[in-house]
Design a protein around this motif. Structure first.
Motif, PDB file in Angstrom:
ATOM      1  N   GLN A 185       0.850  -1.191   0.000  1.00 59.66           N
ATOM      2  CA  GLN A 185       0.000   0.000   0.000  1.00 59.66           C
ATOM      3  C   GLN A 185       0.885   1.239   0.000  1.00 59.66           C
ATOM      4  O   GLN A 185       1.787   1.361   0.799  1.00 59.66           O
ATOM      5  N   VAL A 186       0.627   2.135  -0.946  1.00 58.06           N
ATOM      6  CA  VAL A 186       1.383   3.373  -1.021  1.00 58.06           C
ATOM      7  C   VAL A 186       0.900   4.304   0.075  1.00 58.06           C
ATOM      8  O   VAL A 186      -0.291   4.572   0.204  1.00 58.06           O
ATOM      9  N   GLN A 187       1.852   4.781   0.874  1.00 56.30           N
ATOM     10  CA  GLN A 187       1.512   5.598   2.031  1.00 56.30           C
ATOM     11  C   GLN A 187       1.643   7.096   1.788  1.00 56.30           C
ATOM     12  O   GLN A 187       0.893   7.877   2.352  1.00 56.30           O
ATOM     13  N   LEU A 188       2.646   7.454   0.978  1.00 54.16           N
ATOM     14  CA  LEU A 188       2.929   8.863   0.731  1.00 54.16           C
ATOM     15  C   LEU A 188       3.184   9.078  -0.749  1.00 54.16           C
ATOM     16  O   LEU A 188       3.961   8.330  -1.352  1.00 54.16           O
ATOM     17  N   VAL A 189       2.552  10.082  -1.330  1.00 48.37           N
ATOM     18  CA  VAL A 189       2.736  10.380  -2.746  1.00 48.37           C
ATOM     19  C   VAL A 189       3.022  11.866  -2.906  1.00 48.37           C
ATOM     20  O   VAL A 189       2.151  12.699  -2.617  1.00 48.37           O
ATOM     21  N   GLU A 190       4.230  12.167  -3.400  1.00 49.98           N
ATOM     22  CA  GLU A 190       4.618  13.560  -3.591  1.00 49.98           C
ATOM     23  C   GLU A 190       4.263  14.043  -4.992  1.00 49.98           C
ATOM     24  O   GLU A 190       4.197  13.259  -5.941  1.00 49.98           O
ATOM     25  N   SER A 191       4.104  15.344  -5.113  1.00 52.50           N
ATOM     26  CA  SER A 191       3.913  15.982  -6.414  1.00 52.50           C
ATOM     27  C   SER A 191       4.367  17.430  -6.297  1.00 52.50           C
ATOM     28  O   SER A 191       4.569  17.943  -5.195  1.00 52.50           O
ATOM     29  N   GLY A 192       4.542  18.073  -7.446  1.00 50.27           N
ATOM     30  CA  GLY A 192       4.860  19.491  -7.450  1.00 50.27           C
ATOM     31  C   GLY A 192       6.297  19.838  -7.758  1.00 50.27           C
ATOM     32  O   GLY A 192       6.644  21.018  -7.862  1.00 50.27           O
ATOM     33  N   GLY A 193       7.145  18.827  -7.885  1.00 46.86           N
ATOM     34  CA  GLY A 193       8.523  19.117  -8.236  1.00 46.86           C
ATOM     35  C   GLY A 193       8.631  19.600  -9.672  1.00 46.86           C
ATOM     36  O   GLY A 193       7.666  19.571 -10.436  1.00 46.86           O
ATOM     37  N   GLY A 194       9.828  20.058 -10.045  1.00 48.20           N
ATOM     38  CA  GLY A 194      10.038  20.510 -11.410  1.00 48.20           C
ATOM     39  C   GLY A 194      11.308  21.310 -11.521  1.00 48.20           C
ATOM     40  O   GLY A 194      12.153  21.293 -10.617  1.00 48.20           O
ATOM     41  N   SER A 195      11.439  22.003 -12.635  1.00 54.32           N
ATOM     42  CA  SER A 195      12.612  22.831 -12.896  1.00 54.32           C
ATOM     43  C   SER A 195      12.221  24.291 -12.815  1.00 54.32           C
ATOM     44  O   SER A 195      11.179  24.694 -13.342  1.00 54.32           O
ATOM     45  N   VAL A 196      13.074  25.066 -12.181  1.00 58.92           N
ATOM     46  CA  VAL A 196      12.802  26.488 -11.995  1.00 58.92           C
ATOM     47  C   VAL A 196      14.115  27.236 -11.972  1.00 58.92           C
ATOM     48  O   VAL A 196      15.161  26.660 -11.633  1.00 58.92           O
ATOM     49  N   GLN A 197      14.067  28.493 -12.317  1.00 51.42           N
ATOM     50  CA  GLN A 197      15.271  29.309 -12.250  1.00 51.42           C
ATOM     51  C   GLN A 197      15.485  29.818 -10.833  1.00 51.42           C
ATOM     52  O   GLN A 197      14.545  29.911 -10.032  1.00 51.42           O
ATOM     53  N   VAL A 233       8.319   5.882   7.174  1.00 52.37           N
ATOM     54  CA  VAL A 233       7.522   5.884   5.946  1.00 52.37           C
ATOM     55  C   VAL A 233       8.075   6.950   5.002  1.00 52.37           C
ATOM     56  O   VAL A 233       8.254   8.102   5.417  1.00 52.37           O
ATOM     57  N   TRP A 234       8.320   6.540   3.759  1.00 49.81           N
ATOM     58  CA  TRP A 234       8.895   7.440   2.758  1.00 49.81           C
ATOM     59  C   TRP A 234       8.047   7.424   1.498  1.00 49.81           C
ATOM     60  O   TRP A 234       7.523   6.370   1.091  1.00 49.81           O
ATOM     61  N   GLY A 235       7.952   8.600   0.860  1.00 50.85           N
ATOM     62  CA  GLY A 235       7.370   8.649  -0.461  1.00 50.85           C
ATOM     63  C   GLY A 235       8.401   8.283  -1.513  1.00 50.85           C
ATOM     64  O   GLY A 235       9.563   7.993  -1.186  1.00 50.85           O
ATOM     65  N   GLN A 236       7.994   8.310  -2.770  1.00 54.16           N
ATOM     66  CA  GLN A 236       8.897   7.921  -3.859  1.00 54.16           C
ATOM     67  C   GLN A 236       9.824   9.057  -4.276  1.00 54.16           C
ATOM     68  O   GLN A 236      10.793   8.830  -4.989  1.00 54.16           O
ATOM     69  N   GLY A 237       9.531  10.263  -3.833  1.00 50.98           N
ATOM     70  CA  GLY A 237      10.383  11.403  -4.134  1.00 50.98           C
ATOM     71  C   GLY A 237       9.909  12.200  -5.334  1.00 50.98           C
ATOM     72  O   GLY A 237       9.283  11.662  -6.248  1.00 50.98           O
ATOM     73  N   THR A 238      10.213  13.481  -5.314  1.00 52.79           N
ATOM     74  CA  THR A 238       9.935  14.352  -6.456  1.00 52.79           C
ATOM     75  C   THR A 238      11.155  15.238  -6.670  1.00 52.79           C
ATOM     76  O   THR A 238      11.729  15.771  -5.726  1.00 52.79           O
ATOM     77  N   GLN A 239      11.582  15.352  -7.923  1.00 50.32           N
ATOM     78  CA  GLN A 239      12.809  16.067  -8.242  1.00 50.32           C
ATOM     79  C   GLN A 239      12.571  17.569  -8.320  1.00 50.32           C
ATOM     80  O   GLN A 239      11.610  18.028  -8.956  1.00 50.32           O
TER      81      GLN A 239
END
Length: 127
Positions: free
Chosen positions: A1-13, A116-122
């Motif tokens: 069961q996935v416990q944590l799901v990250e979003s919102g990462g990306g590239s920025v100046q 508990v860890w999410g999968q990460g977002t870059q």
């Protein structure tokens, strides 16, 4: 069961902003210690921000104080990290974490020791 799901990462100046979100299961969210850890290639993982206790106390790495803000939406089991004035040195994989394994949240935060860890977002910040 996935416990944590990250979003919102990306590239920025450099100087830009990003907002990371972390959707959590009830098990992961209903903990007294949760936060964000980051790890850049070739570097040790670093506690970025944590929120703890019923009163929503917060902890921040010195390198992000005044620029990053951690918050939570308890109604929706969501953790946020608002990042402003981003710098190239903020470039890393950001992980949402919960359930500190040490006696105190501060200790778990400083050691990056969470159950508990999410999968990460870059997050990539260019100069």
């Amino acid at each position: 069961q996935v416990q944590l799901v990250e979003s919102g990462g990306g590239s920025v100046q450099a100087g830009g902003s990003l907002r990371l979100s972390c959707g959590a299961s009830e098990y992961a969210f209903r903990t007294t210690c949760k936060g964000w850890i980051r790890q850049a290639p070739g570097k040790e993982r670093e506690g970025v921000a944590a929120i703890f206790g019923g009163g929503g106390g917060t902890l921040y790495a010195d390198s992000v104080k005044g620029r990053f803000t951690i918050s939570q939406d308890s109604a929706n089991n969501t953790l946020y990290l608002e990042m402003t004035s981003l710098k190239p040195e903020d470039t890393a994989m950001y992980y949402c974490v919960a359930r500190g394994l040490r006696r105190s949240c501060g200790h778990s935060f400083s050691k990056g020791d969470f159950g508990v860890w999410g999968q990460g977002t870059q997050v990539t910040v260019s100069s």
